[in-house]
Enzyme design. Sequence first.
Site, short mmCIF file in Angstrom:
data_model
loop_
_atom_site.label_atom_id
_atom_site.label_comp_id
_atom_site.label_asym_id
_atom_site.label_seq_id
_atom_site.Cartn_x
_atom_site.Cartn_y
_atom_site.Cartn_z
N TYR A 65 0.84 -1.19 0.00
CA TYR A 65 0.00 0.00 0.00
C TYR A 65 0.88 1.25 0.00
O TYR A 65 2.04 1.21 0.41
CB TYR A 65 -0.88 0.05 1.25
N LYS A 109 -2.55 -1.70 -8.92
CA LYS A 109 -3.85 -2.34 -8.66
C LYS A 109 -4.87 -1.32 -8.18
O LYS A 109 -4.61 -0.56 -7.24
CB LYS A 109 -3.68 -3.44 -7.61
N HIS A 139 -11.48 -3.29 -5.83
CA HIS A 139 -11.16 -3.86 -4.52
C HIS A 139 -12.25 -4.82 -4.07
O HIS A 139 -12.58 -4.93 -2.88
CB HIS A 139 -10.97 -2.75 -3.48
#
EC number: 1.1.-.-
Length: 381
Positions: free
Chosen positions: A129, A251, A275
């Site tokens: 992240y 992503k 997600h």
Amino acid sequence: MIISSASDYREAARRRVPPFMFHYADGGSYAEQTLARNVSDLENIALRQRVLKDMSELDTSIELFGEKLSMPTILAPVGACGMYARRGEVQAAQAADNKGVPFTLSTVSICPIEEVAPAIKRPMWFQLYVLKDRGFMKNALERAKAAGCSTLVFTVDMPTPGARYRDMHSGMSGPYKEIRRVLQGFTHPFWAYDVGIKGKPHTLGNVSTYMGRQIGLDDYIGWLTENFDPSISWKDLEWIREFWEGPMVIKGILDPEDAKDAVRFGADGIVVSNHGGRQLDGVLSSARALPPIADAVKGDIKIIADSGIRNGLDIVRMLALGADATMLGRAFVYALGAEGRQGVENMLDIFKKEMHVAMTLTSNRTIADIKPEALVDLSKL
């Protein structure tokens, strides 16, 4: 219970795993509209059946970033997999390794990089992240490189966490969550013994190693919320591109303009993803978002798609819509929660068999043969 399809694993996991963990994987954000559309939009895409073609030699394998995959799928990064089976990330990684597909370790896994990587032969992927603590990010990248991780998956659709109301009801968050989890453990004794007792420590392995103290499940949501960085931009990723020498995948792409930015940035791949419907409710399903993105960047960057894939037919649908490969999240977590490593291996076998049937009856011998023509244009009927 009898397992005949991947969907059976969802019911098996619901029975075995306590509600706070089952619903953490099963649920989405807000009213879960995007979660539902991810599945229904794929289900409503009609495959075009073609017959009397020689399909005796059929090949589901692909090459992606220099790796040979037995089928066009990767196990997606899922946080806290070690709470679905004893040392769950290790079991899932071993299943993927045995079936010839990559496993992606989440930043917020229970098992740390150093535990999972030595347990498998092929290099795993690592997901990261964008966090306020750049020191942690650099440390995680260094450890991933040292462990031989081949591909970095950079998740960019979580500058802030989505509102997951179901978690409040299940005991993952909300009032009295600790006592609610304990009570759920009593009603799920096999899980309580196999995972709750024998699967310890239940800490976020990658984070705890860096922090020098245990960051447990109770700290999970708080740590993430505190460290997500809403100020991120493409410029913030430049130092990572310089630091990471291997393939890098972005992503969380749902818009063609963002996909074009990823190409300009120099990413090797993107994941068309919402997600799993766990962030902003009301956005497009991945199946709806994928075709215009493929029109914009196909051939310039590798396109991976996730969200809503529940069987091998869905993989073929995503490929026909423009993806080069897919990621599986919930599907493998259900199997992991139900039967551990064996469940994940069986689930991948089921998906592959379903792909074989779909490819045979749409007359596509190889993955490269699967084009939009494999689908029926319902607007013309």
